[in-house]
Design an enzyme around this catalytic site. Structure first.
Site, PDB file in Angstrom:
ATOM      1  N   LYS A 190      -5.978   9.503  14.391  1.00 35.15           N
ATOM      2  CA  LYS A 190      -5.517  10.345  13.286  1.00 35.15           C
ATOM      3  C   LYS A 190      -5.566  11.833  13.677  1.00 35.15           C
ATOM      4  CE  LYS A 190      -4.433   6.916  10.705  1.00 35.15           C
ATOM      5  NZ  LYS A 190      -3.013   6.643  10.402  1.00 35.15           N
ATOM      6  N   THR A 247      -6.226   1.537  -2.109  1.00 39.20           N
ATOM      7  CA  THR A 247      -5.273   0.543  -1.591  1.00 39.20           C
ATOM      8  C   THR A 247      -6.066  -0.705  -1.200  1.00 39.20           C
ATOM      9  OG1 THR A 247      -5.510   1.187   0.717  1.00 39.20           O
ATOM     10  CG2 THR A 247      -3.784   2.316  -0.530  1.00 39.20           C
ATOM     11  N   LEU A 293     -19.350   1.142  14.959  1.00 35.64           N
ATOM     12  CA  LEU A 293     -20.032   2.285  15.566  1.00 35.64           C
ATOM     13  C   LEU A 293     -19.685   2.290  17.054  1.00 35.64           C
ATOM     14  CD1 LEU A 293     -23.543   2.007  13.874  1.00 35.64           C
ATOM     15  CD2 LEU A 293     -21.623   3.496  13.255  1.00 35.64           C
ATOM     16  N   GLY A 331      -0.460   1.481  10.052  1.00 32.90           N
ATOM     17  CA  GLY A 331      -1.758   1.866  10.600  1.00 32.90           C
ATOM     18  C   GLY A 331      -2.767   0.766  10.357  1.00 32.90           C
ATOM     19  N   GLY A 357       0.802  -1.228   0.000  1.00 35.84           N
ATOM     20  CA  GLY A 357       0.000   0.000   0.000  1.00 35.84           C
ATOM     21  C   GLY A 357       0.832   1.275   0.000  1.00 35.84           C
ATOM     22  N   TYR A 392     -10.308   5.124  15.110  1.00 32.52           N
ATOM     23  CA  TYR A 392      -9.362   5.551  14.067  1.00 32.52           C
ATOM     24  C   TYR A 392      -9.253   7.083  14.052  1.00 32.52           C
ATOM     25  CZ  TYR A 392      -7.355   5.564   9.286  1.00 32.52           C
ATOM     26  OH  TYR A 392      -6.554   5.734   8.167  1.00 32.52           O
ATOM     27  N   ALA A 448     -21.393   2.518  19.625  1.00 29.67           N
ATOM     28  CA  ALA A 448     -22.280   1.696  20.450  1.00 29.67           C
ATOM     29  C   ALA A 448     -21.836   0.228  20.473  1.00 29.67           C
ATOM     30  CB  ALA A 448     -23.707   1.809  19.925  1.00 29.67           C
ATOM     31  N   ASN A 449     -21.148  -0.200  19.423  1.00 28.99           N
ATOM     32  CA  ASN A 449     -20.740  -1.615  19.324  1.00 28.99           C
ATOM     33  C   ASN A 449     -19.239  -1.814  19.491  1.00 28.99           C
ATOM     34  OD1 ASN A 449     -23.429  -2.116  18.627  1.00 28.99           O
ATOM     35  ND2 ASN A 449     -23.001  -1.698  16.473  1.00 28.99           N
TER      36      ASN A 449
HETATM   37  N1  LIG Z   1      -5.796   3.990   2.140  1.00 33.65           N
HETATM   38  C1  LIG Z   1      -6.352   5.134   2.489  1.00 33.65           C
HETATM   39  O1  LIG Z   1      -7.301   5.593   1.859  1.00 33.65           O
HETATM   40  C2  LIG Z   1      -5.815   5.899   3.680  1.00 33.65           C
HETATM   41  C3  LIG Z   1      -6.422   7.122   3.962  1.00 33.65           C
HETATM   42  C4  LIG Z   1      -5.954   7.876   5.036  1.00 33.65           C
HETATM   43  C5  LIG Z   1      -4.886   7.416   5.783  1.00 33.65           C
HETATM   44  N2  LIG Z   1      -4.313   6.223   5.485  1.00 33.65           N
HETATM   45  C6  LIG Z   1      -3.196   5.809   6.356  1.00 33.65           C
HETATM   46  O2  LIG Z   1      -2.060   5.497   5.576  1.00 33.65           O
HETATM   47  C7  LIG Z   1      -1.312   4.451   6.213  1.00 33.65           C
HETATM   48  C8  LIG Z   1      -1.130   3.301   5.250  1.00 33.65           C
HETATM   49  O3  LIG Z   1      -2.401   2.850   4.812  1.00 33.65           O
HETATM   50  P1  LIG Z   1      -2.617   1.709   3.705  1.00 33.65           P
HETATM   51  O4  LIG Z   1      -3.920   2.004   3.052  1.00 33.65           O
HETATM   52  O5  LIG Z   1      -1.406   1.574   2.859  1.00 33.65           O
HETATM   53  O6  LIG Z   1      -2.815   0.444   4.657  1.00 33.65           O
HETATM   54  P2  LIG Z   1      -2.513  -1.099   4.405  1.00 33.65           P
HETATM   55  O7  LIG Z   1      -3.397  -1.838   5.333  1.00 33.65           O
HETATM   56  O8  LIG Z   1      -2.584  -1.434   2.940  1.00 33.65           O
HETATM   57  O9  LIG Z   1      -0.988  -1.257   4.879  1.00 33.65           O
HETATM   58  C9  LIG Z   1      -0.592  -1.030   6.224  1.00 33.65           C
HETATM   59  C10 LIG Z   1       0.718  -1.735   6.487  1.00 33.65           C
HETATM   60  O10 LIG Z   1       1.038  -1.515   7.880  1.00 33.65           O
HETATM   61  C11 LIG Z   1       1.461  -2.742   8.418  1.00 33.65           C
HETATM   62  N3  LIG Z   1       1.210  -2.788   9.863  1.00 33.65           N
HETATM   63  C12 LIG Z   1       0.021  -2.919  10.499  1.00 33.65           C
HETATM   64  N4  LIG Z   1       0.221  -2.977  11.841  1.00 33.65           N
HETATM   65  C13 LIG Z   1       1.561  -2.861  12.051  1.00 33.65           C
HETATM   66  C14 LIG Z   1       2.376  -2.876  13.209  1.00 33.65           C
HETATM   67  N5  LIG Z   1       1.852  -3.013  14.428  1.00 33.65           N
HETATM   68  N6  LIG Z   1       3.718  -2.748  13.051  1.00 33.65           N
HETATM   69  C15 LIG Z   1       4.262  -2.625  11.819  1.00 33.65           C
HETATM   70  N7  LIG Z   1       3.535  -2.622  10.682  1.00 33.65           N
HETATM   71  C16 LIG Z   1       2.199  -2.751  10.798  1.00 33.65           C
HETATM   72  C17 LIG Z   1       0.649  -3.809   7.673  1.00 33.65           C
HETATM   73  O11 LIG Z   1       1.263  -5.094   7.771  1.00 33.65           O
HETATM   74  C18 LIG Z   1       0.655  -3.255   6.263  1.00 33.65           C
HETATM   75  O12 LIG Z   1       1.764  -3.674   5.525  1.00 33.65           O
HETATM   76  C19 LIG Z   1      -2.094   4.087   7.471  1.00 33.65           C
HETATM   77  O13 LIG Z   1      -1.564   4.786   8.573  1.00 33.65           O
HETATM   78  C20 LIG Z   1      -3.496   4.556   7.154  1.00 33.65           C
HETATM   79  O14 LIG Z   1      -4.242   4.816   8.313  1.00 33.65           O
HETATM   80  C21 LIG Z   1      -4.751   5.457   4.459  1.00 33.65           C
END
Ligand SMILES: NC(=O)c1ccc[n+]([C@@H]2O[C@H](COP(=O)([O-])OP(=O)(O)OC[C@H]3O[C@@H](n4cnc5c(N)ncnc54)[C@H](O)[C@@H]3O)[C@@H](O)[C@H]2O)c1
Length: 442
Positions: free
Chosen positions: A351, A383, A290, A284, A212, A347, A292-293
């Site tokens: 953030k 992604t 939600l 991440g 990603g 989340y 509530a859950n």
């Molecule tokens: N995709 C979106 O639309 C979007 C939007 C806003 C923010 N983000 C943020 O961008 C970042 C990357 O998102 P993405 O869509 O590529 O996610 P993704 O799920 O495709 O990839 C996340 C990666 O983080 C790794 N990971 C998870 N927990 C971990 C841990 N404890 N230690 C080390 N690695 C760990 C996973 O193995 C994975 O390779 C995240 O912080 C996400 O919240 C994504």
């Protein structure tokens, strides 16, 4: 996950149908590819209250732009750059209309509008109101522009970072950054010896780099010359190794939420590097429910991975001798942290928390040899995370931005690489949205 609708409306038949029935017509965005010129056409340069400053013209031509001062009937430009730092009273704002109205008409597809302003400084209410008006003009204009064009605002308090900012915002690297203000403040922002390799000699660590956005960030940092340590969970082993090998970097199995993550990271840096120059907190997770859950474990795991890990790792690095001077830290936030999202209180907490972290620790990083820390807030990015959404929700989410499409991981990566570069030293404690100007929320 390819955007079939975008491809369809960019075919001759699809475009005609979409236009006839008034459907959104997202453009294919101009994204940077190695060797591309800064702009695919001339840049129109103007200034309120006089002639454009020679220094600004020099920065533009130095970056490879062909600068023109007038726009003839029927002529087109790839960018319109307006230095509006002189505005001090509402009547001065008419000069923006005078420049922008014809400039927007002559803007090529995927054009760039860039306005330079001064931040309100509390010395005069009238001047502050006028300066702040620039923000409203740029954000509204960004919503009017079509065919992949964007508008952004640079608050130039110090020109040290202006060169690198112009190169980012005018190029295809900023394709999905739209309607955004960025403050260029004081800071150490040396020009690189080679603008194609601004990160040469730097060691960078990216968490969550196996796929990603993280994998894309690791790729762009390596393209820009950094030696990359790609970190991810042990379970990501094989895909992580592939990413690291492809980039000529190294892989590190690191669960950022584990209690021993900070000391393990420091040990690794001490054993294998000359200190860390760039840290990207990208790992991440989501556990949407939600409120509530919401189960305690869903709450706790998201807090631990997305926020607490960043706090603990930053503290450990600042308290060690493993973080080099002029270091750059970039933390992944999200537009959810700015505007909220149903089902994402956990989340959203993390953030928004990352934004608080960045703002509150900027001074400590500046003290650490003029280092910086900033956040990137991606909007809807295609992604594996977003591929899991139901089709209809994903389609709607894709169109709900000024650019009428989702961003790609590369868009977040390019913005991250700019903030990670030496030339961005005047950007500190800020949040940059990479969201195509989401229409929902802030
Ligand atoms: N995709 C979106 O639309 C979007 C939007 C806003 C923010 N983000 C943020 O961008 C970042 C990357 O998102 P993405 O869509 O590529 O996610 P993704 O799920 O495709 O990839 C996340 C990666 O983080 C790794 N990971 C998870 N927990 C971990 C841990 N404890 N230690 C080390 N690695 C760990 C996973 O193995 C994975 O390779 C995240 O912080 C996400 O919240 C994504």
């Amino acid at each position: 996950m390819s955007d079939r609708y975008l491809n369809l409306v960019n075919s001759p038949l699809g475009s005609a149908v979409a236009s006839r029935v008034g459907l959104p017509q997202p453009a294919k965005l101009r994204r940077y590819a190695g060797g591309d010129p800064l702009l695919p056409g001339p840049a129109l340069l103007g200034a309120t209250g006089g002639k454009p400053a020679a220094a600004l013209r020099k920065l533009l031509t130095g970056a490879g732009a062909e600068v023109v001062d007038t726009l003839g009937e029927g002529e087109r430009v790839a960018a319109a750059v307006l230095d509006a730092r002189s505005v001090a009273a509402p009547a001065d704002l008419g000069a923006l209309r005078d420049f922008l109205a014809p400039a927007v008409k002559g803007l090529q597809a995927n054009g760039r509008v860039l306005v330079l302003g001064r931040l309100p400084d509390g010395k005069s209410v009238t001047a502050d109101a006028t300066r702040q008006a620039l923000d409203g003009i740029v954000r509204s204009l960004a919503k009017e522009l079509r065919r992949g064009a964007t508008a952004n605002l640079l608050w130039v308090e110090n020109e040290a970072s202006l060169g690198a900012a112009l190169r980012f915002f005018l190029s295809g690297k900023s394709a999905y950054v739209d309607g955004q203000p960025v403050v260029l403040g004081a800071g150490t922002a040396p020009d690189p010896t080679d603008w194609d390799q601004p990160l040469a000699g730097k060691t960078a660590l990216v968490t969550g780099a196996a796929r990603g956005i993280g994998a894309a960030i690791a790729g762009v940092l390596a393209r820009d010359g950094a030696k990359v340590i790609a970190a991810d969970l042990t379970q990501a082993g094989e895909t992580l190794a592939k990413v690291a090998n492809r980039l000529g970097g190294s892989a590190l199995h690191l669960d950022v939420a584990a209690a021993d993550a900070p000391p393990r990271l420091l040990d690794h840096l001490a054993a294998h590097t000359d200190g860390l120059d760039i840290l990207i907190h990208n790992a991440g997770i989501t556990r949407d429910k939600l409120m509530a859950n919401m189960k305690p474990e869903q709450w706790d795991s998201v807090l631990a991975v997305n926020l607490e890990s960043q706090l603990r790792i930053n503290d450990a690095l600042l308290g060690s001798d493993q973080l080099n001077p002029q270091a750059r830290v970039v933390c992944l936030s999200s537009t959810t942290g700015l505007s909220g999202n149903r089902g994402q209180t956990n989340y959203g907490a993390t953030k928004a928390g990352v934004i608080g972290l960045v703002r509150s620790s900027a001074a400590a990083f500046a003290k650490h040899g003029a280092s910086t820390i900033n956040a990137i807030a991606p909007g809807f990015i295609d992604t594996e995370m977003t591929a899991k959404m139901p089709l209809a929700t994903r389609e709607v989410a894709r169109r709900l931005s000024s650019l009428q499409q989702a961003g790609l991981p590369i868009d977040v990566a390019e913005a991250t690489a700019w903030l990670a570069s030496p030339g961005a030293g005047g950007v500190n404690g800020q949040v940059l949205r990479v969201c195509g100007q989401n229409l929902v929320g802030a």
